[in-house]
Design a protein around this motif. Sequence first.
Motif, short mmCIF file in Angstrom:
data_model
loop_
_atom_site.label_atom_id
_atom_site.label_comp_id
_atom_site.label_asym_id
_atom_site.label_seq_id
_atom_site.Cartn_x
_atom_site.Cartn_y
_atom_site.Cartn_z
N ASP A 82 -30.80 -29.63 37.58
CA ASP A 82 -32.01 -28.83 37.37
C ASP A 82 -31.66 -27.46 36.78
O ASP A 82 -32.32 -26.98 35.85
CB ASP A 82 -32.75 -28.68 38.69
CG ASP A 82 -34.05 -27.91 38.54
OD1 ASP A 82 -35.05 -28.52 38.11
OD2 ASP A 82 -34.07 -26.70 38.82
N SER A 83 -30.61 -26.83 37.30
CA SER A 83 -30.21 -25.50 36.80
C SER A 83 -29.77 -25.57 35.34
O SER A 83 -30.08 -24.67 34.55
CB SER A 83 -29.07 -24.95 37.66
OG SER A 83 -29.52 -24.69 38.98
N ASN A 475 -38.08 -19.40 37.31
CA ASN A 475 -36.89 -18.89 36.65
C ASN A 475 -35.65 -19.07 37.53
O ASN A 475 -35.75 -19.05 38.77
CB ASN A 475 -37.05 -17.40 36.31
CG ASN A 475 -38.09 -17.17 35.25
OD1 ASN A 475 -38.27 -17.99 34.34
ND2 ASN A 475 -38.80 -16.06 35.34
N LEU A 476 -34.51 -19.20 36.90
CA LEU A 476 -33.26 -19.23 37.65
C LEU A 476 -33.01 -17.87 38.29
O LEU A 476 -33.37 -16.83 37.72
CB LEU A 476 -32.08 -19.55 36.72
CG LEU A 476 -31.82 -21.00 36.34
CD1 LEU A 476 -30.66 -21.05 35.34
CD2 LEU A 476 -31.51 -21.86 37.54
N PRO A 477 -32.41 -17.84 39.47
CA PRO A 477 -31.98 -16.54 40.04
C PRO A 477 -31.05 -15.83 39.05
O PRO A 477 -30.30 -16.48 38.30
CB PRO A 477 -31.23 -16.95 41.31
CG PRO A 477 -31.75 -18.31 41.66
CD PRO A 477 -32.09 -18.97 40.36
N LYS A 478 -31.07 -14.52 39.05
CA LYS A 478 -30.30 -13.74 38.08
C LYS A 478 -28.82 -14.07 38.13
O LYS A 478 -28.15 -14.16 37.08
CB LYS A 478 -30.51 -12.24 38.32
CG LYS A 478 -29.82 -11.36 37.26
CD LYS A 478 -30.10 -9.90 37.49
CE LYS A 478 -29.51 -9.04 36.37
NZ LYS A 478 -28.06 -9.22 36.23
N GLU A 479 -28.28 -14.28 39.32
CA GLU A 479 -26.85 -14.56 39.41
C GLU A 479 -26.48 -15.88 38.73
O GLU A 479 -25.42 -16.00 38.10
CB GLU A 479 -26.38 -14.56 40.87
CG GLU A 479 -27.03 -15.58 41.78
CD GLU A 479 -28.30 -15.05 42.45
OE1 GLU A 479 -28.68 -15.63 43.48
OE2 GLU A 479 -28.88 -14.07 41.93
N LYS A 480 -27.38 -16.87 38.79
CA LYS A 480 -27.12 -18.15 38.11
C LYS A 480 -27.26 -17.98 36.61
O LYS A 480 -26.47 -18.53 35.83
CB LYS A 480 -28.08 -19.23 38.62
CG LYS A 480 -27.66 -19.87 39.93
CD LYS A 480 -28.45 -21.13 40.20
CE LYS A 480 -27.95 -21.83 41.44
NZ LYS A 480 -28.66 -23.12 41.68
#
Length: 517
Positions: A82-83, A475-480
């Motif tokens: 998914d990411s 949205n993806l988390p910023k760290e990802k």
Amino acid sequence: MAKLSRLKRLQALDHAAFKFQRGIERETLRVDTTGTLSQTPHPETLGAALTHGSITTDYSEALLEFITGVHTNSDELIEELDSLHRFTHSQMKGEHFWAGSMPSKLPEQEQIPIAQYGSSHSGLMKTYYRHGLWHRYGRKMQTIAGLHYNWSLPDAFWTQWAKSNGETDNLQDFKTKEYFGLIRSFRRHSWLLLYLFGASPAMDKSFLDTKNDNLASLGDDTLFAPYATSLRMSDLGYSNRAQKELFVCFNSLESYADTLIKAIKTPYADYEKIGTKTEAGYNQLNTSILQIENEYYSDIRPKRVVGSGETPINGLRARGVEYIEVRCLDINPFEPLGINKSQMNFIDLFLLWCLVQDSPMIEPNECSLLRDNSERVALKGRQPDLGIYFNGEIEAIKPLSERLLDQIYQFAELIDEHEGCTRYREACTEQLAKVRDENLTPSSKILSRIKQNGSFASTLLEHSKALSRYFTALNLPKEKQDAFTKMAEQSWQEARDKEAADVGDFDSFLKSYFEQS
């Protein structure tokens, strides 16, 4: 060895043995807002297609491929896949992931972009190999998308399984022998996966250049087969007249390797007419039946991780089979990732069941009959009176499928007992419902939608736009996001390093590669 005795031995193994190791390679075309095949290069912000380990391209520049790591936890596998989708979608401007296996409306052959991998020797080899596929089969075939399921069992399983079968010598040799037994059993039963998970009963008319008697017209732009499950896996998809005369033996590693190597070294008259090298570059890597091993289109392959520049066959010969790759799965247009956890659970069971079956050697005559089974189910799998070859006889597909699913259910009970869950039994029950009611199969469901809309292209475009809404909703988390950006930058540096490290010319590189065999 009787099936029951092998099943009993399986039941005696402890809980630690049953940790399925799986990874997914998912392909999807990039299309514009009208559903037309993208003409833009692979987005630079995704990284270098040659060296990125998770986001790359396959045969066409417009055909994305997502590659996950190996997971024993199916939730973590789905999360990674998914990411990869979400990051990639965030870098695509005004484009969608195409939701199906058969491509969108296609332009003329020459306007379908072939994948580019830079100027390094290894990058040029990948591109020239695809030139060979173009000249041999046409560029349109290079736009078909599928989903590959990579699967293995851990050493904890193999150590116990070898001991329970009285094999106390070389563990890797035992694993290789057992994986080849799994493959033979898979080839005898893979038609069941086509029925259950096939999702490509129709296509856009632009895919074919000539009339096909197996297909009927729907509206102005659609061709379909009324009972088809997977046109992708039929002769309309990846077909090869030269390979039909090739008996690739899965009876042992050595016979498998020897057959493929012979095919790589045996010239084929039609390919000799194409020629190898021109002033503009290479038309193909060689004029043999196969350019390289990967050109052999099988529904399953024995695999292992190989070193840089090492041929897959040499890797297998040196260190044995590490995992198997299931290649007959269509993209499910109803699932954002092309697959869901229930399907994964069933495939795990199916592969374990194949491993435990008695699996005699496959003779050439049976090999032909098994190919015919796959072709029948791909084109007519939902036909109520369809008969297929099984154990020397022709049997009706529905009662045979029910009987096999009853056997596989025993394995679901075993794994659920070890895991303390019900998900494997639920996965089996879900598949049994499809056998009893063909309207529940993905192929029937998507064909019903296409008939309602009157168009394959418009139906799949609707699904593709729904995918975009799904991937932009969260949205993806910023760290990802930052981690993926860093991976992309690193892949470009690795690509530059490859180009700088090359020694000699490409001709010498290619000669050295083939001399390994």
